[in-house]
Design an enzyme around this catalytic site. Sequence first.
Site, PDB file in Angstrom:
ATOM      1  N   GLU A  15       0.835  -1.202   0.000  1.00 49.47           N
ATOM      2  CA  GLU A  15       0.000   0.000   0.000  1.00 49.47           C
ATOM      3  C   GLU A  15       0.868   1.250   0.000  1.00 49.47           C
ATOM      4  O   GLU A  15       0.528   2.236  -0.629  1.00 49.47           O
ATOM      5  CB  GLU A  15      -0.938   0.016   1.215  1.00 49.47           C
ATOM      6  CG  GLU A  15      -2.018  -1.043   1.199  1.00 49.47           C
ATOM      7  CD  GLU A  15      -3.049  -0.860   0.104  1.00 49.47           C
ATOM      8  OE1 GLU A  15      -3.232   0.272  -0.395  1.00 49.47           O
ATOM      9  OE2 GLU A  15      -3.686  -1.867  -0.258  1.00 49.47           O
ATOM     10  N   CYS A  24      -5.769   6.784  -6.026  1.00 49.54           N
ATOM     11  CA  CYS A  24      -5.145   5.493  -6.328  1.00 49.54           C
ATOM     12  C   CYS A  24      -5.434   5.140  -7.793  1.00 49.54           C
ATOM     13  O   CYS A  24      -6.237   5.816  -8.449  1.00 49.54           O
ATOM     14  CB  CYS A  24      -5.664   4.419  -5.378  1.00 49.54           C
ATOM     15  SG  CYS A  24      -7.338   3.856  -5.728  1.00 49.54           S
TER      16      CYS A  24
END
Length: 147
Positions: A15, A24
């Site tokens: 992550e 993202c």
Amino acid sequence: MRTNSEGRSIIKEYEGKRLTAYLCPAGKWTIGWGSTIGVKKGMVISEHEAELRFIADVECCESSISALVTVLLNDNQLSALVSFVFNFGAEKFRTSTLLKKLNAGDYSGAAKELLRWKYSYDLKLKKSIVLNGLVRRRKAEAELFLS
């Protein structure tokens, strides 16, 4: 059920941590170690807030897995699944062949299913693409799941 240090490490490694909100690859506002709940453009958090979000997100994934999985899991299997659900979400896990195989007791088949989840939808290209980071993450999860 508690995610072990190996599972937490996989999540944090793949992550990455950012203290300022970013979009993202799937187009969701994200902050900390992949946290998306309540995140808005321009948001900034502290290291401590990032850790608190991480803990809450992991606990949410653990609860989802507990509600969906009907077979026994060892710590490594749980931790690998938490990393997966953290990344793709409980709803996709709920409807997955991965869960069907797992709940049928096919642990090996479930581990193989993890490897199939390597695609992300690219908003610019308007199609699903293989992300090398997802390939590596799924491999790490499958190895943990089988260990």
